[in-house]
Design a protein around this motif. Structure first.
Motif, PDB file in Angstrom:
ATOM      1  N   THR B 360       2.611  59.045  -4.508  1.00  0.00           N
ATOM      2  CA  THR B 360       2.101  59.781  -5.673  1.00  0.00           C
ATOM      3  C   THR B 360       1.116  58.954  -6.508  1.00  0.00           C
ATOM      4  O   THR B 360      -0.027  59.380  -6.727  1.00  0.00           O
ATOM      5  CB  THR B 360       3.270  60.219  -6.581  1.00  0.00           C
ATOM      6  OG1 THR B 360       4.322  60.749  -5.785  1.00  0.00           O
ATOM      7  CG2 THR B 360       2.826  61.276  -7.571  1.00  0.00           C
ATOM      8  N   TRP B 361       1.569  57.816  -6.988  1.00  0.00           N
ATOM      9  CA  TRP B 361       0.744  57.053  -7.931  1.00  0.00           C
ATOM     10  C   TRP B 361      -0.670  56.743  -7.413  1.00  0.00           C
ATOM     11  O   TRP B 361      -1.642  56.954  -8.151  1.00  0.00           O
ATOM     12  CB  TRP B 361       1.439  55.750  -8.344  1.00  0.00           C
ATOM     13  CG  TRP B 361       2.807  55.931  -8.919  1.00  0.00           C
ATOM     14  CD1 TRP B 361       3.377  57.098  -9.348  1.00  0.00           C
ATOM     15  CD2 TRP B 361       3.789  54.917  -9.123  1.00  0.00           C
ATOM     16  NE1 TRP B 361       4.644  56.864  -9.790  1.00  0.00           N
ATOM     17  CE2 TRP B 361       4.926  55.534  -9.663  1.00  0.00           C
ATOM     18  CE3 TRP B 361       3.828  53.544  -8.889  1.00  0.00           C
ATOM     19  CZ2 TRP B 361       6.088  54.834  -9.988  1.00  0.00           C
ATOM     20  CZ3 TRP B 361       4.967  52.831  -9.208  1.00  0.00           C
ATOM     21  CH2 TRP B 361       6.080  53.462  -9.761  1.00  0.00           C
ATOM     22  N   PRO B 362      -0.820  56.263  -6.155  1.00  0.00           N
ATOM     23  CA  PRO B 362      -2.187  55.942  -5.704  1.00  0.00           C
ATOM     24  C   PRO B 362      -3.101  57.166  -5.698  1.00  0.00           C
ATOM     25  O   PRO B 362      -4.283  57.058  -5.981  1.00  0.00           O
ATOM     26  CB  PRO B 362      -1.982  55.423  -4.269  1.00  0.00           C
ATOM     27  CG  PRO B 362      -0.555  55.059  -4.180  1.00  0.00           C
ATOM     28  CD  PRO B 362       0.178  55.970  -5.111  1.00  0.00           C
ATOM     29  N   HIS B 363      -2.523  58.341  -5.403  1.00  0.00           N
ATOM     30  CA  HIS B 363      -3.349  59.557  -5.367  1.00  0.00           C
ATOM     31  C   HIS B 363      -3.804  59.942  -6.773  1.00  0.00           C
ATOM     32  O   HIS B 363      -4.938  60.375  -6.968  1.00  0.00           O
ATOM     33  CB  HIS B 363      -2.563  60.708  -4.728  1.00  0.00           C
ATOM     34  CG  HIS B 363      -2.215  60.444  -3.294  1.00  0.00           C
ATOM     35  ND1 HIS B 363      -3.168  60.413  -2.300  1.00  0.00           N
ATOM     36  CD2 HIS B 363      -1.039  60.151  -2.706  1.00  0.00           C
ATOM     37  CE1 HIS B 363      -2.584  60.138  -1.144  1.00  0.00           C
ATOM     38  NE2 HIS B 363      -1.287  59.972  -1.366  1.00  0.00           N
ATOM     39  N   ILE B 364      -2.896  59.798  -7.735  1.00  0.00           N
ATOM     40  CA  ILE B 364      -3.273  60.101  -9.123  1.00  0.00           C
ATOM     41  C   ILE B 364      -4.352  59.125  -9.575  1.00  0.00           C
ATOM     42  O   ILE B 364      -5.357  59.513 -10.169  1.00  0.00           O
ATOM     43  CB  ILE B 364      -2.031  60.034 -10.052  1.00  0.00           C
ATOM     44  CG1 ILE B 364      -1.038  61.137  -9.690  1.00  0.00           C
ATOM     45  CG2 ILE B 364      -2.454  60.145 -11.518  1.00  0.00           C
ATOM     46  CD1 ILE B 364       0.255  61.103 -10.484  1.00  0.00           C
ATOM     47  N   ASP B 365      -4.144  57.856  -9.254  1.00  0.00           N
ATOM     48  CA  ASP B 365      -5.124  56.833  -9.639  1.00  0.00           C
ATOM     49  C   ASP B 365      -6.486  57.120  -9.009  1.00  0.00           C
ATOM     50  O   ASP B 365      -7.512  57.101  -9.696  1.00  0.00           O
ATOM     51  CB  ASP B 365      -4.605  55.451  -9.218  1.00  0.00           C
ATOM     52  CG  ASP B 365      -5.695  54.396  -9.254  1.00  0.00           C
ATOM     53  OD1 ASP B 365      -6.462  54.397 -10.234  1.00  0.00           O
ATOM     54  OD2 ASP B 365      -5.799  53.586  -8.314  1.00  0.00           O
ATOM     55  N   GLU B 366      -6.455  57.421  -7.707  1.00  0.00           N
ATOM     56  CA  GLU B 366      -7.711  57.670  -6.991  1.00  0.00           C
ATOM     57  C   GLU B 366      -8.473  58.835  -7.620  1.00  0.00           C
ATOM     58  O   GLU B 366      -9.671  58.761  -7.864  1.00  0.00           O
ATOM     59  CB  GLU B 366      -7.361  58.001  -5.534  1.00  0.00           C
ATOM     60  CG  GLU B 366      -8.519  57.921  -4.572  1.00  0.00           C
ATOM     61  CD  GLU B 366      -8.096  58.388  -3.184  1.00  0.00           C
ATOM     62  OE1 GLU B 366      -8.962  58.857  -2.455  1.00  0.00           O
ATOM     63  OE2 GLU B 366      -6.883  58.305  -2.846  1.00  0.00           O
ATOM     64  N   TRP B 367      -7.734  59.911  -7.919  1.00  0.00           N
ATOM     65  CA  TRP B 367      -8.360  61.100  -8.500  1.00  0.00           C
ATOM     66  C   TRP B 367      -8.907  60.799  -9.903  1.00  0.00           C
ATOM     67  O   TRP B 367     -10.041  61.143 -10.225  1.00  0.00           O
ATOM     68  CB  TRP B 367      -7.327  62.234  -8.558  1.00  0.00           C
ATOM     69  CG  TRP B 367      -7.898  63.551  -9.009  1.00  0.00           C
ATOM     70  CD1 TRP B 367      -8.474  64.502  -8.227  1.00  0.00           C
ATOM     71  CD2 TRP B 367      -7.961  64.054 -10.353  1.00  0.00           C
ATOM     72  NE1 TRP B 367      -8.884  65.568  -8.995  1.00  0.00           N
ATOM     73  CE2 TRP B 367      -8.586  65.314 -10.305  1.00  0.00           C
ATOM     74  CE3 TRP B 367      -7.564  63.556 -11.590  1.00  0.00           C
ATOM     75  CZ2 TRP B 367      -8.810  66.092 -11.441  1.00  0.00           C
ATOM     76  CZ3 TRP B 367      -7.797  64.318 -12.734  1.00  0.00           C
ATOM     77  CH2 TRP B 367      -8.411  65.580 -12.648  1.00  0.00           C
ATOM     78  N   LEU B 368      -8.070  60.105 -10.698  1.00  0.00           N
ATOM     79  CA  LEU B 368      -8.470  59.811 -12.082  1.00  0.00           C
ATOM     80  C   LEU B 368      -9.607  58.788 -12.130  1.00  0.00           C
ATOM     81  O   LEU B 368     -10.540  58.926 -12.942  1.00  0.00           O
ATOM     82  CB  LEU B 368      -7.285  59.257 -12.866  1.00  0.00           C
ATOM     83  CG  LEU B 368      -6.511  60.203 -13.770  1.00  0.00           C
ATOM     84  CD1 LEU B 368      -5.424  59.453 -14.501  1.00  0.00           C
ATOM     85  CD2 LEU B 368      -7.421  60.918 -14.788  1.00  0.00           C
ATOM     86  N   ALA B 369      -9.521  57.769 -11.271  1.00  0.00           N
ATOM     87  CA  ALA B 369     -10.520  56.698 -11.300  1.00  0.00           C
ATOM     88  C   ALA B 369     -11.916  57.266 -11.075  1.00  0.00           C
ATOM     89  O   ALA B 369     -12.881  56.862 -11.741  1.00  0.00           O
ATOM     90  CB  ALA B 369     -10.187  55.659 -10.239  1.00  0.00           C
ATOM     91  N   ALA B 370     -12.005  58.235 -10.161  1.00  0.00           N
ATOM     92  CA  ALA B 370     -13.308  58.830  -9.862  1.00  0.00           C
ATOM     93  C   ALA B 370     -13.854  59.622 -11.047  1.00  0.00           C
ATOM     94  O   ALA B 370     -15.040  59.942 -11.097  1.00  0.00           O
ATOM     95  CB  ALA B 370     -13.180  59.750  -8.657  1.00  0.00           C
ATOM     96  N   ARG B 371     -12.975  59.909 -12.005  1.00  0.00           N
ATOM     97  CA  ARG B 371     -13.394  60.729 -13.158  1.00  0.00           C
ATOM     98  C   ARG B 371     -13.221  60.002 -14.488  1.00  0.00           C
ATOM     99  O   ARG B 371     -13.240  60.620 -15.546  1.00  0.00           O
ATOM    100  CB  ARG B 371     -12.558  62.020 -13.182  1.00  0.00           C
ATOM    101  CG  ARG B 371     -12.861  62.938 -12.017  1.00  0.00           C
ATOM    102  CD  ARG B 371     -11.757  63.928 -11.761  1.00  0.00           C
ATOM    103  NE  ARG B 371     -12.074  64.805 -10.632  1.00  0.00           N
ATOM    104  CZ  ARG B 371     -11.895  64.485  -9.363  1.00  0.00           C
ATOM    105  NH1 ARG B 371     -11.368  63.300  -9.048  1.00  0.00           N
ATOM    106  NH2 ARG B 371     -12.208  65.319  -8.390  1.00  0.00           N
ATOM    107  N   SER B 372     -13.018  58.705 -14.426  1.00  0.00           N
ATOM    108  CA  SER B 372     -12.767  57.960 -15.667  1.00  0.00           C
ATOM    109  C   SER B 372     -13.865  56.975 -15.996  1.00  0.00           C
ATOM    110  O   SER B 372     -13.662  56.029 -16.759  1.00  0.00           O
ATOM    111  CB  SER B 372     -11.433  57.202 -15.558  1.00  0.00           C
ATOM    112  OG  SER B 372     -10.372  58.111 -15.505  1.00  0.00           O
ATOM    113  N   SER B 373     -15.049  57.168 -15.431  1.00  0.00           N
ATOM    114  CA  SER B 373     -16.121  56.208 -15.741  1.00  0.00           C
ATOM    115  C   SER B 373     -17.085  56.806 -16.756  1.00  0.00           C
ATOM    116  O   SER B 373     -17.023  57.975 -17.066  1.00  0.00           O
ATOM    117  CB  SER B 373     -16.864  55.824 -14.471  1.00  0.00           C
ATOM    118  OG  SER B 373     -17.202  57.002 -13.777  1.00  0.00           O
TER     119      SER B 373
END
Lengths: 122, 373
Positions: B360-373
């Motif tokens: 779970t956590w890596p997928h949330i991070d991956e999704w959020l990271a792409a949208r947190s810049s």
């Protein structure tokens, strides 16, 4: 090997373990299905409601009795404390509103300060 | 006598089953007593949980906003802060369960600036708090403070369980407040299917009278909510969990995980009466959010106004919020950046279970990271 086949009279969960080994999964499934039936929903809803309805007058009587005793002993009642807590919350809201305005002022001051610096340097 | 016992033992051993000697029985008794002692200790003590350093940056009534101390240098922090919004009838520190196994710890390592909203424990004076207050009184104030602290115009929100419902209400009602990304975890939003399992069947039964519960108690007691949740899987919750612990007592990792989870589960808190009434009558029974008839502080909740990027995390074996309760929102929301993530596991397990760090956590991070810049 021998440990597994030896009956251990001092294992407090031995009986439960055996039961589980034999059919806990089936039992769990059956129970989960049972609590998901209309009959169970209706029965629990009805039981809860009946209990609340019948115990209501006693609870009210107790509350009145406690409130009366508190008043006679010159002590604040639960309602008094609750009202006070509500007032505190309202005060906190006012403080938070002030904090918001203060933050706004700071932002404006900072913006003003940086534009003045720019004017001076130009 | 001694000789015949020894002979019997020898025979039994030859057949694969030894008759225990008194010393065997004594040592087994001692071993089990020690186990019992440890078992009792685990049941009656609190595990050290929620240890990630944080400080309170805002408070109002019982609600507190915490900022977790970043673990990466300031210049490597992601510019879009992340606000965690948990449910209102449990403590939020399941998001930071134990050192080495904490979602917060994990996300801090990925460079997020994390804020946690703790709704606190409602007192009798809070019995009139509704979802209206949570979504449009508390959250806007929290967001204001978060923006003031970070200087950011945009932020991400992660809502879990009823926290996801509040997050949805807020994001749909205040789309221009800077909500850039929304992550919904096991969000109970659609109660159309009465056969789905979970609370929906009980709560929507005509005999279930939420008004009387609230009129009687004011706030709904935590024990009552906890008992309801446990009764959804009674054998697993009232027996299986403890038998499992007994059998794994010699596995320190497993025991530590159980102890931490049990510490969290045991801390039941009441739910504000008016919010409970609203949840049962307006959301569960009338399914107002999905029907488009939910009104929050006089404003109709129009889900198409939720235009932020949205990640909808669904637990495939969730017995509290069955998947169908989270799925249909995808048809209703606006915007064009929507993702559904299905994870194998249960309501809490997908975020706090053993597999969370991988599944779970890596997928949330991956999704959020792409949208947190």
């Amino acid at each position: 090997m021998s440990e597994k086949t030896t009956f251990d009279p001092f294992d407090p969960t031995g009986m439960i373990k055996t039961m589980r080994d034999k059919g806990m999964e089936a039992w769990a499934k059956a129970m989960t299905e049972a609590v998901n039936t209309d009959a169970y929903s209706e029965a629990t809803g009805q039981m809860l409601d009946t209990w609340l309805k019948t115990s209501g007058p006693f609870r009210e009587m107790m509350q009145k009795l406690v409130a009366q005793s508190m008043a006679e002993a010159n002590l604040p009642s639960r309602e008094d404390i609750t009202r006070l807590a509500e007032r505190f919350t309202n005060l906190e809201m006012r403080l938070d509103d002030l904090d918001a305005k203060f933050d706004e002022c700071l932002t404006l001051l900072r913006a003003g300060g940086s534009s003045k610096k720019k004017q001076k340097s130009s | 006598m001694t000789t015949s016992n020894a002979e019997a033992n020898a025979d039994a051993s030859a057949n694969g089953a030894a008759i225990p000697t008194p010393s065997d029985i004594a040592s087994a008794a001692m071993e089990n007593l020690t186990k019992l002692d440890r078992f009792n200790e685990l049941l009656n003590t609190k595990a050290p949980i929620a240890l990630t350093p944080k400080r309170c940056v805002w408070s109002l009534n019982k609600a507190k906003l915490y900022r977790y101390t970043p673990v990466v240098p300031e210049d490597q922090l992601k510019p879009v802060p992340l606000l965690l919004v948990f449910a209102i009838m449990n403590r939020p520190y399941v998001l930071d369960l134990r050192p080495g196994h904490s979602f917060v710890e994990y996300m801090l390592r990925q460079g997020y600036d994390i804020y946690l909203l703790d709704w606190g424990i409602p007192g009798p004076e809070d019995k009139d708090l509704k979802f209206d207050d949570y979504a449009l009184e508390y959250l806007p104030r929290v967001v204001r403070k978060l923006k003031a602290i970070t200087g950011a115009d945009e932020f991400s929100m992660l809502g879990w369980c009823l926290g996801a419902l509040i997050t949805t209400l807020y994001a749909a009602l205040r789309p221009d407040d800077g909500v850039k990304n929304v992550v919904l975890l096991t969000a109970p939003l659609d109660f159309a299917d009465r056969e789905a399992g979970g609370f929906v069947k009980w709560a929507t039964d005509p005999k279930f009278n939420a008004d009387r519960i609230v009129d009687t108690f004011g706030n709904v007691p935590g024990e009552m909510i906890d008992a309801g949740a446990k009764m959804l899987k009674p054998v697993e919750n009232y027996l299986g969990s403890y038998i499992g612990l007994w059998e794994r007592l010699d596995n320190p990792n497993s025991v530590e995980a159980w102890h931490a989870m049990n510490t969290w589960v045991r801390e039941t808190i009441p739910m504000a009466g008016a919010a409970y009434r609203q949840l049962i009558n307006e959301f569960y029974k009338e399914n107002r959010l999905m029907e488009g008839t939910a009104v929050i502080r006089g404003e109709t909740v129009n889900l198409s106004k939720l235009t932020a990027s949205l990640l909808n995390v669904i637990a495939e074996s969730d017995h509290i919020t069955p998947p169908c309760q989270s799925e249909r929102i995808m048809e209703k929301i606006g915007g064009d950046d929507h993702t559904v993530l299905r994870v194998r596991g249960g309501h809490i397990g997908i975020m706090a279970g053993r597999g969370a760090e991988k599944n779970t956590w890596p997928h949330i991070d991956e999704w959020l990271a792409a949208r947190s810049s």
